[in-house]
Motif scaffolding. Structure first.
Motif: not given
Length: 331
Positions: A185-188, A207-209, A231-236, A253-257
């Motif tokens: 969960q690094l900010s970047e 869940k790394g970023c 699982k990079l939840d905020r990656l757009n 690439i998985g679970s990057c909604q």
């Protein structure tokens, strides 16, 4: 007579899952031992005779009850793989030249930083280890590894736990071929640091970023062959420069909604032969479909494109991009 008396040439000893609560002191007689595992046992302590196992390369304590490492572990000059979970009651026993051995306790009643300092100290003593996995007991528990010096011979590194920032010593790991960051969960993600590791073949982020963008710039990751983003939840937004990731063969690439479409830059990855998409949005997958998807041209030259979905029966299924069953599931 020791049970080991007739097995002095033994090289591997695997007690995984055995109903065992202790190791005999005679363990040190197995001078040829290279592999020792007490994984999933009730063993609580390691005998001091462990120091005699000069050929030992792998010590597996995963899910055992060993909460304390004897000072003698520092004498294992050939130890390359030390496997253990981070635990809140973990202790390191230290020794000082000319003084009695002392115990540095790092349980719940001690400041958190002392526990991590002790773990870092223990890792530093094993200067030849080539694979290192540090896994926190809880996803939200921070890994405090800044005090550790660079384990220069590392080939493989897995850090599973929250990171305030990437440990400074990672930039010195010139032999590293695989790095896996989970729950960090690094900010970047500091791709400018990871990208200059000359031998890195695999990068896995789970869940790394917390950031919304990943930009793989030209000239970074000169040897990378496998890239896994999950699982990079905020990656757009995913951007890949023209001369970036030029040797990557396998992309997952998985679970990057929040990522709604592939970047056109994926066409720059000339060596890409396997592209896997798992549990992405229907919109993301539809755009890649042959004949109807506006992004199909981006993947049409990739030999193997696989899409993993969960159907109405909650089954996890693999589909090739052109399968009729995939189209039906997206309707």
């Amino acid at each position: 007579m020791s049970i080991f008396a007739n097995f002095k040439l033994l090289k591997e000893l695997d007690f995984e899952g055995a109903p065992l609560d202790r190791l005999p002191e005679e363990l040190g007689n197995l001078l040829h031992l290279k592999y020792l595992s007490v994984r999933d046992t009730k063993v609580k302590t390691l005998p001091k005779s462990l120091s005699e196992l000069h050929k030992l390369e792998t010590l597996d304590l995963k899910r055992s009850r060993v909460h304390q490492l004897p000072f003698e572990i520092n004498k294992l000059s050939n130890l390359k793989y030390f496997i253990a979970y981070s635990d809140t009651n973990f202790q390191i026993r230290q020794g000082r030249v000319g003084k009695a051995e002392e115990s540095k306790k790092v349980g719940n009643h001690q400041p958190e930083i002392r526990r991590w300092d002790a773990l870092c100290y223990a890792i530093e003593q094993m200067s030849l280890h080539q694979s290192l996995q540090i896994i926190s007991a809880k996803e939200e528990e921070p890994l405090q590894l800044q005090s550790m010096s660079s384990p220069l011979l590392l080939y493989c590194l897995r850090l599973q736990g929250r990171l305030e920032k990437l440990p400074h010593w990672i930039s010195d790991l010139k032999c590293l071929v695989r790095i896996r960051l989970l729950w960090s969960q690094l900010s970047e993600i500091p791709l400018n640091i990871l990208g200059v590791l000359p031998k890195l073949l695999e990068l896995f982020l789970y869940k790394g970023c917390k950031g919304t963008q990943l930009h793989f710039e030209s000239g970074y990751f000169p040897a990378l062959k496998i890239l896994i983003l999950e699982k990079l939840d905020r990656l757009n937004r995913l951007a890949i420069d023209e001369n970036a990731l030029h040797l990557v063969e396998h992309l997952f690439i998985g679970s990057c909604q929040q990522l709604k479409m592939l970047p056109s830059d994926i066409c720059h990855m000339k060596c890409l032969s396997v592209f896997e998409v798992s549990l992405m949005s229907k919109e993301f997958v539809r755009r890649m479909l042959p004949g109807v998807g506006e992004d199909h041209w981006k993947v049409q030259n990739i030999a193997n494109v696989h899409v993993y979905i969960i159907n109405t029966e909650q089954q996890y299924l693999a589909n090739k991009l052109g399968d009729s069953t995939l189209l039906d599931s997206l309707n």
